[in-house]
Design a protein around this motif. Structure first.
Motif, PDB file in Angstrom:
ATOM      1  N   ARG A   1      43.168  38.440  53.500  1.00 10.75           N
ATOM      2  CA  ARG A   1      42.521  38.596  52.203  1.00 10.75           C
ATOM      3  C   ARG A   1      43.041  39.834  51.509  1.00 10.75           C
ATOM      4  NH1 ARG A   1      37.239  41.529  52.576  1.00 10.75           N
ATOM      5  NH2 ARG A   1      37.203  42.429  54.649  1.00 10.75           N
ATOM      6  N   ALA A   2      42.951  39.789  50.203  1.00 11.84           N
ATOM      7  CA  ALA A   2      43.413  40.892  49.362  1.00 11.84           C
ATOM      8  C   ALA A   2      42.217  41.473  48.625  1.00 11.84           C
ATOM      9  CB  ALA A   2      44.455  40.397  48.367  1.00 11.84           C
ATOM     10  N   VAL A   3      42.150  42.784  48.576  1.00  9.11           N
ATOM     11  CA  VAL A   3      41.062  43.476  47.892  1.00  9.11           C
ATOM     12  C   VAL A   3      41.644  44.486  46.916  1.00  9.11           C
ATOM     13  CG1 VAL A   3      39.388  43.158  49.765  1.00  9.11           C
ATOM     14  CG2 VAL A   3      40.853  45.165  49.771  1.00  9.11           C
ATOM     15  N   GLY A   4      40.871  44.805  45.883  1.00  6.09           N
ATOM     16  CA  GLY A   4      41.246  45.859  44.951  1.00  6.09           C
ATOM     17  C   GLY A   4      42.149  45.450  43.806  1.00  6.09           C
ATOM     18  N   LEU A   5      42.463  44.177  43.678  1.00  8.97           N
ATOM     19  CA  LEU A   5      43.364  43.724  42.614  1.00  8.97           C
ATOM     20  C   LEU A   5      42.783  44.093  41.249  1.00  8.97           C
ATOM     21  CD1 LEU A   5      45.908  42.077  41.810  1.00  8.97           C
ATOM     22  CD2 LEU A   5      44.455  40.059  41.786  1.00  8.97           C
TER      23      LEU A   5
ATOM     24  N   PHE B   1      43.839  31.889  52.529  1.00  9.56           N
ATOM     25  CA  PHE B   1      43.667  33.314  52.267  1.00  9.56           C
ATOM     26  C   PHE B   1      42.668  33.475  51.128  1.00  9.56           C
ATOM     27  CE2 PHE B   1      47.373  31.740  50.031  1.00  9.56           C
ATOM     28  CZ  PHE B   1      47.187  32.171  48.732  1.00  9.56           C
ATOM     29  N   PHE B   2      42.215  34.687  50.975  1.00  5.52           N
ATOM     30  CA  PHE B   2      41.154  34.974  50.019  1.00  5.52           C
ATOM     31  C   PHE B   2      41.597  36.163  49.176  1.00  5.52           C
ATOM     32  CE2 PHE B   2      36.788  36.313  48.906  1.00  5.52           C
ATOM     33  CZ  PHE B   2      36.193  35.094  48.663  1.00  5.52           C
ATOM     34  N   ILE B   3      41.594  36.025  47.877  1.00  8.15           N
ATOM     35  CA  ILE B   3      41.888  37.141  46.982  1.00  8.15           C
ATOM     36  C   ILE B   3      40.594  37.509  46.275  1.00  8.15           C
ATOM     37  CG2 ILE B   3      43.198  37.947  44.982  1.00  8.15           C
ATOM     38  CD1 ILE B   3      45.416  35.986  45.776  1.00  8.15           C
ATOM     39  N   HIS B   4      40.077  38.685  46.595  1.00  8.15           N
ATOM     40  CA  HIS B   4      38.852  39.149  45.947  1.00  8.15           C
ATOM     41  C   HIS B   4      39.185  39.480  44.501  1.00  8.15           C
ATOM     42  CE1 HIS B   4      36.384  40.144  49.608  1.00  8.15           C
ATOM     43  NE2 HIS B   4      37.564  39.933  50.133  1.00  8.15           N
ATOM     44  N   LEU B   5      38.421  38.948  43.597  1.00  9.32           N
ATOM     45  CA  LEU B   5      38.613  39.265  42.189  1.00  9.32           C
ATOM     46  C   LEU B   5      37.293  39.803  41.657  1.00  9.32           C
ATOM     47  CD1 LEU B   5      40.600  39.324  39.885  1.00  9.32           C
ATOM     48  CD2 LEU B   5      39.907  37.003  39.293  1.00  9.32           C
ATOM     49  N   SER B   6      37.242  41.104  41.503  1.00  5.92           N
ATOM     50  CA  SER B   6      36.044  41.754  40.990  1.00  5.92           C
ATOM     51  C   SER B   6      35.793  41.293  39.556  1.00  5.92           C
ATOM     52  CB  SER B   6      36.248  43.277  41.005  1.00  5.92           C
ATOM     53  OG  SER B   6      35.238  43.923  40.263  1.00  5.92           O
ATOM     54  N   PRO B   7      34.535  41.127  39.180  1.00  6.75           N
ATOM     55  CA  PRO B   7      34.243  40.757  37.792  1.00  6.75           C
ATOM     56  C   PRO B   7      34.743  41.810  36.795  1.00  6.75           C
ATOM     57  CG  PRO B   7      32.242  40.686  39.131  1.00  6.75           C
ATOM     58  CD  PRO B   7      33.340  41.233  39.992  1.00  6.75           C
TER      59      PRO B   7
ATOM     60  N   SER C   1      41.631  41.273  31.984  1.00  2.00           N
ATOM     61  CA  SER C   1      40.668  40.171  32.051  1.00  2.00           C
ATOM     62  C   SER C   1      41.352  38.822  32.257  1.00  2.00           C
ATOM     63  CB  SER C   1      39.814  40.142  30.781  1.00  2.00           C
ATOM     64  OG  SER C   1      40.636  39.954  29.649  1.00  2.00           O
ATOM     65  N   THR C   2      42.661  38.780  32.170  1.00  2.00           N
ATOM     66  CA  THR C   2      43.422  37.535  32.337  1.00  2.00           C
ATOM     67  C   THR C   2      43.779  37.233  33.795  1.00  2.00           C
ATOM     68  OG1 THR C   2      45.455  38.785  31.937  1.00  2.00           O
ATOM     69  CG2 THR C   2      44.439  37.700  30.026  1.00  2.00           C
ATOM     70  N   LEU C   3      43.329  38.077  34.739  1.00  2.92           N
ATOM     71  CA  LEU C   3      43.710  37.880  36.144  1.00  2.92           C
ATOM     72  C   LEU C   3      43.255  36.534  36.693  1.00  2.92           C
ATOM     73  CD1 LEU C   3      43.242  41.383  37.778  1.00  2.92           C
ATOM     74  CD2 LEU C   3      45.354  40.069  37.580  1.00  2.92           C
ATOM     75  N   ALA C   4      42.056  36.106  36.362  1.00  5.86           N
ATOM     76  CA  ALA C   4      41.577  34.811  36.870  1.00  5.86           C
ATOM     77  C   ALA C   4      42.489  33.688  36.397  1.00  5.86           C
ATOM     78  CB  ALA C   4      40.137  34.563  36.436  1.00  5.86           C
ATOM     79  N   ALA C   5      42.878  33.732  35.141  1.00  5.23           N
ATOM     80  CA  ALA C   5      43.777  32.708  34.606  1.00  5.23           C
ATOM     81  C   ALA C   5      45.149  32.784  35.278  1.00  5.23           C
ATOM     82  CB  ALA C   5      43.910  32.861  33.096  1.00  5.23           C
ATOM     83  N   GLU C   6      45.614  33.996  35.575  1.00  2.94           N
ATOM     84  CA  GLU C   6      46.907  34.159  36.244  1.00  2.94           C
ATOM     85  C   GLU C   6      46.866  33.555  37.652  1.00  2.94           C
ATOM     86  OE1 GLU C   6      49.853  37.764  37.685  1.00  2.94           O
ATOM     87  OE2 GLU C   6      48.469  38.179  36.045  1.00  2.94           O
ATOM     88  N   LEU C   7      45.754  33.747  38.347  1.00  3.69           N
ATOM     89  CA  LEU C   7      45.611  33.170  39.687  1.00  3.69           C
ATOM     90  C   LEU C   7      45.557  31.647  39.621  1.00  3.69           C
ATOM     91  CD1 LEU C   7      43.079  35.740  41.152  1.00  3.69           C
ATOM     92  CD2 LEU C   7      45.434  35.394  41.925  1.00  3.69           C
TER      93      LEU C   7
END
Length: 180
Positions: A57-61, A87-93, A98-104
């Motif tokens: 998993r990835a944290v802090g992105l 795998f798990f990528i943590h995406l903090s709110p 703000s485009t990170l969710a769309a990029e993922l």
């Protein structure tokens, strides 16, 4: 970012680093257990246990600073290149941009589950709770039981139980169990 939320993210980063530090060299080699920093994220990889979302998993992105364009795709590529499919990528709110969710999502990743963090203020005492269970901090005497339960809950191989069982002896770690 709200200071309390930033603190929880920093705790998650520190815990990931400490978990890696707690693994002995033989376990790290056997698991291909390593940390990568491809930008703002801390990426934990365990090639020898590719289905384990606790270790993969990835944290802090995008938390401490805005993620660079393409950083989310590079994080996902680290897992794919290592043959890790779960795998798990943590995406903090509060992650930036703000485009990170769309990029993922554009990288073919899908939202599957949440990683819950509980947060409450300290201005008032916690509410009264009643239960027939007793909750207490554990030490080495109950560490093997904690490790067995955690391994089952996080789909870890039994080979990882000694790593988890060693956590109560690590500085800064406080593990709690409920007892009937």
């Amino acid at each position: 970012m709200d200071p309390s939320h930033l603190a929880t993210e920093r705790i998650e980063l520190a815990a990931m680093e400490e978990l890696h530090d707690a693994a002995d060299a033989a376990l790290r080699r056997r698991l291909g257990f390593r940390l990568e920093r491809p930008g703002t994220a801390l990426v934990s990889l365990a090639e020898g246990d590719p289905g384990n979302i606790l270790l993969n998993r990835a944290v802090g992105l995008g938390v401490e600073a805005a993620a660079e364009p393409g950083e989310a795709v590079r994080v996902a590529a680290l897992y794919r290149d290592a043959g890790i499919t779960n795998f798990f990528i943590h995406l903090s709110p509060n992650a930036r941009p703000s485009t990170l969710a769309a990029e993922l999502e554009a990288a073919g990743l899908v939202r599957r589950r949440a990683w819950v963090k509980f947060l409450r203020g300290t201005d008032e005492p916690p509410p009264e709770a009643r239960s027939s269970l007793t909750i207490r901090e554990i030490g080495p005497a109950h560490a093997a039981d904690f490790a067995r339960i955690s391994a089952a809950a996080f789909d870890m191989s039994r080979d990882l139980e000694p790593l988890v069982a060693g956590l109560p002896s690590q500085p800064g770690w406080h593990l709690f169990m409920s007892f009937d």
